[in-house]
Design a protein around this motif. Structure first.
Motif, PDB file in Angstrom:
ATOM      1  N   TRP A  57       0.843  -1.197   0.000  1.00 16.45           N
ATOM      2  CA  TRP A  57       0.000   0.000   0.000  1.00 16.45           C
ATOM      3  C   TRP A  57       0.877   1.245   0.000  1.00 16.45           C
ATOM      4  O   TRP A  57       1.854   1.318   0.744  1.00 16.45           O
ATOM      5  N   GLU A  80      -4.690   3.410  -0.361  1.00 18.64           N
ATOM      6  CA  GLU A  80      -4.292   3.603  -1.763  1.00 18.64           C
ATOM      7  C   GLU A  80      -3.208   2.602  -2.146  1.00 18.64           C
ATOM      8  O   GLU A  80      -2.330   2.272  -1.343  1.00 18.64           O
ATOM      9  N   ASN A 258      -7.353   4.887  -5.086  1.00 18.92           N
ATOM     10  CA  ASN A 258      -8.109   4.452  -3.927  1.00 18.92           C
ATOM     11  C   ASN A 258      -8.427   2.960  -4.046  1.00 18.92           C
ATOM     12  O   ASN A 258      -8.631   2.453  -5.150  1.00 18.92           O
ATOM     13  N   HIS A 261     -11.255   2.178  -6.215  1.00 17.98           N
ATOM     14  CA  HIS A 261     -11.210   2.561  -7.627  1.00 17.98           C
ATOM     15  C   HIS A 261     -11.425   1.317  -8.493  1.00 17.98           C
ATOM     16  O   HIS A 261     -10.804   0.281  -8.256  1.00 17.98           O
TER      17      HIS A 261
END
Length: 652
Positions: A57, A80, A258, A261
């Motif tokens: 991440w 993210e 994100n 997403h």
């Protein structure tokens, strides 16, 4: 009327894991119990801890599960990451020169790509997409053969935050157009064509036709020159792959997105109606893709993993393009078909590339069984240590052949149940833990809360068939249907008032708690008040020594409600009417003996193959139409061999 579905097939053979396999398994009994206990006591923490442990991440998350707008569940919402970074970049320090992809072309030629090669190819294409104006959130249609460049395209899209949607190369121009328009795609990545079974398959022509009919959102088309056949190139819109990447840097800084997403859309086409754009997230999807490769396939650093699925299907997404690469594995990609130049092709690929873990569909296994057990024995399959099946329930007789002939009686078989919508395996054996039963996908994986209920939502006990549901959200689950939230809720959650995810399959539990998939709910037959699953009747038919494959559907019957129609492929074709009539009677009696008189097919028709798509999916919609005596309508362009339909028009 009964609210349960009757289970009519009995299978008592059990294959526990060997001590040798258990000793080296990633998930052993103690680890399995630890995972189960954690999932039961701290469900959200279970998934959150795994997400931090298994994925890289750029920004940690503080929210595990957001269920405030159920059934629109979200996971790791403020975290993210980038899928391409997780599949490539993080491996480079230790695995730069390890093979990422071994590719065997239709003609037998091979190419290899190390993780450094993969990184360079993906970065060049990512830079080319950016140069063409593709931005984060834009949709890119990928319509390609089963070649490494298809994976490069997927990873390049993920790298820049674009949302890819693969359209299987066997789909028609009309189907392609529908998907381009629904997604509002900005770009199409395709090839001039591909090679399959010694033949050339055109692709660019279908793209041109689709864009002539619609698809106004498409601004550019990148064409990989695979066959070198002449194709039309529209000035200002079309560019060759090599021209697109010419001069592009082999470095591209992955765009962090994100966790929620969208990573990709994958369209599932029902028998009727508009295709559904299944939308998957980045973080949650990648987590289950990674975990199931590690847990179910027991993948180790030195394994060579071959999943035979095309990347046009969810299996090719999770078990070719993302899951194994997220683990830093070596994968095999194969362009051809299992019977070209002969029916030993799969086994030759396994031998030549020292495949250790092999994952294919029951349809392929049954088709290859037809050629006998001596052919596979001509190849060295000694490196194989684990086998898998996917796509539909595997009938016990095919399971035993696969186990004894391909696996030499030594390889566990992981029979995996899951869907496009689930993103990854849901119910499957853990090969170092689970006692296997031929035909059963066994038990839910840790963290998957699967149950069987009746039409009222009441949980059923052992032996009673009903609706398979999943009661708690999991990270890789479908987020919605693209641009159609209402259809998403209606399709997957409305039946039980948004409490459960409704799978659409019928299933039952045996006394050991193993799940047995009985077929699609739509395929349940109502015969004289008995609700019967089609898969069990098909398994009974295929257990007959003369039968290679069978599909069962229902047709209306004035007295019984529904009659059973069976479509059968024999190991030896029958030509005389008397022979066929005798075989019909023999098979009807066989099913009566195996299951019971209630399951005897009312009619049986013979053909040299079942009507399948190029991915091996049986087109039951067409068989139902034949059984009902209807004129066949709808798109049949994806059929491997349309002439099969005429064979089944003949009654016996």
């Amino acid at each position: 009327m009964s609210h349960t579905i009757e289970s009519i097939l009995t299978e008592n053979r059990v294959f526990p894991p060997s001590e040798a396999f258990k000793a080296q398994a990633t998930i052993n009994d103690a680890k399995y119990q630890e995972l189960k206990d954690k999932a039961e006591t701290d469900y959200v923490g279970f998934w959150s801890d795994l997400a931090r442990e298994k994925l890289s991440w750029s920004k940690d998350f503080s929210v595990g599960l957001d269920d405030s707008k159920a059934p629109f569940y979200k996971w790791f919402t403020d975290g993210e990451l980038n899928a391409s970074y997780n599949c490539i970049d993080r491996h480079l320090e230790e695995k730069e020169y390890k093979n990422a992809i071994i590719f065997e072309a239709d003609d037998g030629s091979t190419e290899t790509y190390t993780y450094k090669d993969l990184h360079d190819e993906v970065c060049r294409l990512a830079n080319a997409l950016v140069a063409k104006g593709v931005e984060k959130g834009d949709r890119v249609i990928i319509y390609m053969p089963m070649i490494p460049q298809a994976v490069f395209a997927m990873q390049a899209c993920a790298r820049i935050g674009a949302i890819h949607s693969i359209v299987f190369g066997g789909f028609s121009a009309e189907a392609l157009k529908d998907r381009i328009e629904d997604a509002g795609a900005k770009m199409v990545i395709t090839a001039d064509g591909g090679f399959r079974g010694g033949k050339t398959v055109a692709l660019k022509n279908a793209v041109d036709e689709a864009l002539e009919k619609g698809g106004r959102s498409v601004e550019s088309v990148i064409v990989y020159e695979r066959t070198k056949q002449a194709v039309k190139m529209k000035a200002g819109r079309d560019i060759t792959w090599n021209d697109a990447i010419a001069g592009m840097s082999n470095y591209h800084h992955a765009v962090m997105v994100n966790a929620e997403h969208p990573l990709f859309l994958l369209y599932t086409s029902g028998s009727t109606g508009k295709p559904k754009g299944i939308q998957h997230s980045t973080g949650g999807y990648l987590l289950n893709a990674h975990l199931t490769n590690e847990w179910v396939f027991d993948l180790k650093n030195d394994d060579v993993f071959w999943c035979t699925a095309d990347v046009g299907w969810i299996t090719g997404h999770t078990y070719v393009a993302y899951g194994p690469l997220s683990m830093g594995m070596t994968i095999v990609m194969f362009e051809g078909v299992p019977t070209y130049p002969d029916a030993g092709r799969f086994w030759k690929v396994c031998q030549d590339h020292a495949v250790t873990v092999f994952y294919t569909a029951p349809t392929a296994i049954r088709a290859l069984m037809k050629f006998g057990s001596d052919l596979p024995k001509q190849y060295d399959l000694s490196k194989l240590r684990l086998l898998g099946t996917v796509g539909e329930p595997i009938n016990p007789e095919a399971w035993i052949w696969y186990h004894d002939v391909i696996g030499r009686g030594e390889c566990p078989i992981v029979d995996t149940w899951w869907q496009t919508e689930t993103g990854a395996h849901m119910i499957a054996p853990l090969p170092g833990v689970t006692a296997l039963k031929p035909g059963s996908c066994t038990k839910p994986l840790p963290g998957i809360d699967a149950h069987i209920v009746d039409e009222e939502g009441t949980e059923l006990t052992h032996g009673e068939g009903g609706y398979l549901v999943i009661r708690k959200p999991w990270p890789s689950m479908v987020r919605t249907i693209w641009n159609d939230d209402a259809r998403f809720v209606e399709t997957y959650f409305a039946m039980f008032k948004n409490k459960y995810y409704v799978v659409g399959d019928s299933a039952h539990l045996d006394t050991d708690g193993n799940f047995w998939i009985m077929g699609r709910i739509d395929d349940v037959l109502n015969v004289s008040g008995h609700r019967l699953g089609t898969m069990e009747i098909e398994s009974a038919l295929v257990s007959h020594p003369a039968v290679v494959e069978a599909a069962v559907v229902g047709r209306p019957h004035d007295v019984k409600g529904e009659a059973i129609a069976a479509f059968v492929v024999l190991s030896n074709n029958l030509n005389e009417a008397a022979e066929k009539a005798a075989m019909v009677q023999e098979l009807r009696e066989w099913v009566a003996k195996e299951i019971g008189p209630i399951a005897k097919p009312d009619e049986i028709r013979f053909g040299t193959n079942l009507p399948k798509t190029r991915s091996g999916k049986i087109m039951r919609r067409l068989l139902r139409g034949i059984a009902k005596g209807e004129d066949l309508c709808g798109d049949t362009s994806t059929l491997e061999d349309p002439t099969i339909l005429a064979q089944f028009m003949e009654k016996h």
